[in-house]
Design an enzyme around this catalytic site. Structure first.
Site, PDB file in Angstrom:
ATOM      1  N   CYS A   3       0.862  -1.185   0.000  1.00  0.00           N
ATOM      2  CA  CYS A   3       0.000   0.000   0.000  1.00  0.00           C
ATOM      3  C   CYS A   3       0.896   1.233   0.000  1.00  0.00           C
ATOM      4  O   CYS A   3       2.065   1.154  -0.405  1.00  0.00           O
ATOM      5  CB  CYS A   3      -0.977  -0.028   1.169  1.00  0.00           C
ATOM      6  SG  CYS A   3      -0.210  -0.054   2.811  1.00  0.00           S
ATOM      7  N   ARG A   9      -3.341  -0.784   5.407  1.00  0.00           N
ATOM      8  CA  ARG A   9      -3.918  -1.865   4.607  1.00  0.00           C
ATOM      9  C   ARG A   9      -2.995  -3.057   4.420  1.00  0.00           C
ATOM     10  O   ARG A   9      -3.389  -4.201   4.669  1.00  0.00           O
ATOM     11  CB  ARG A   9      -4.352  -1.331   3.229  1.00  0.00           C
ATOM     12  CG  ARG A   9      -5.514  -0.364   3.305  1.00  0.00           C
ATOM     13  CD  ARG A   9      -5.686   0.423   2.014  1.00  0.00           C
ATOM     14  NE  ARG A   9      -4.576   1.350   1.814  1.00  0.00           N
ATOM     15  CZ  ARG A   9      -4.428   2.135   0.760  1.00  0.00           C
ATOM     16  NH1 ARG A   9      -5.333   2.096  -0.204  1.00  0.00           N
ATOM     17  NH2 ARG A   9      -3.399   2.952   0.669  1.00  0.00           N
ATOM     18  N   ASP A 117      -8.335   3.699   1.207  1.00  0.00           N
ATOM     19  CA  ASP A 117      -7.359   4.087   2.227  1.00  0.00           C
ATOM     20  C   ASP A 117      -8.118   4.530   3.474  1.00  0.00           C
ATOM     21  O   ASP A 117      -8.843   5.528   3.437  1.00  0.00           O
ATOM     22  CB  ASP A 117      -6.522   5.241   1.666  1.00  0.00           C
ATOM     23  CG  ASP A 117      -5.478   5.719   2.653  1.00  0.00           C
ATOM     24  OD1 ASP A 117      -5.479   5.260   3.807  1.00  0.00           O
ATOM     25  OD2 ASP A 117      -4.655   6.560   2.249  1.00  0.00           O
TER      26      ASP A 117
END
Ligand code: 4NP
Length: 144
Positions: A3, A9, A117
């Site tokens: 990420c 994440r 996100d």
């Protein structure tokens, strides 16, 4: 698992896939395309949601994705299309680029959907991300 910051994440994706592949000969790791959080623990909200599901993330420290990852890994999953493009642009040849995919393409092939996100959002963003990654990792394991 890649990420932007390697704190929200991709640490979750790493923890979830590791948990599902404990009895398989698979090495799972994560990284960020940015250097913003290098050396940091995963975000406390990722640690918390993982914990609720019996997964420990506290051994993880953020690191930046590098060219060497193309040599070390067979498959590179980006959490979203921005990171996908950034990783692709680091590829040295077609073989490197062929290793890269957007993780949600495992659930809906060629859709290039992004895992949102959750860094700046509300708390339930982490639950949504967890559920998406749990489903995507089931699909990955199903193909191993
Ligand atoms: P991640 O989330 O890419 O899922 O780790 C983010 C973490 C930090 C930032 C952005 C996204 N940041 O801008 O610092």
């Amino acid at each position: 698992m890649v990420c932007l910051g390697n704190i929200c994440r991709s640490p979750l994706a790493e923890g979830i896939l590791k948990n599902k592949t404990q009895n398989l000969d698979v090495f799972v790791d994560s990284a960020g395309t940015s250097s913003y959080h290098v050396g940091n623990l995963p975000d406390s909200r990722s640690i918390e949601i993982a914990n609720k599901n019996g997964i420990d993330l506290t051994y993880q420290r953020a690191r930046q994705f590098s060219e060497k990852d193309f040599d070390d890994f067979d498959k590179i999953y980006a959490m979203d299309t921005n990171n996908y493009s950034n990783i692709i642009s680091l590829g040295r040849n077609q073989s490197d680029r062929d290793k890269v995919d957007v993780i949600l393409n495992e659930l809906t092939p060629k859709s290039y959907d992004s895992v949102p996100d959750p860094y700046y959002g509300a708390g339930d963003g982490f639950q949504i991300v967890y559920n998406m990654l749990d489903n995507a990792c089931d699909a990955i394991v199903g193909k191993l």
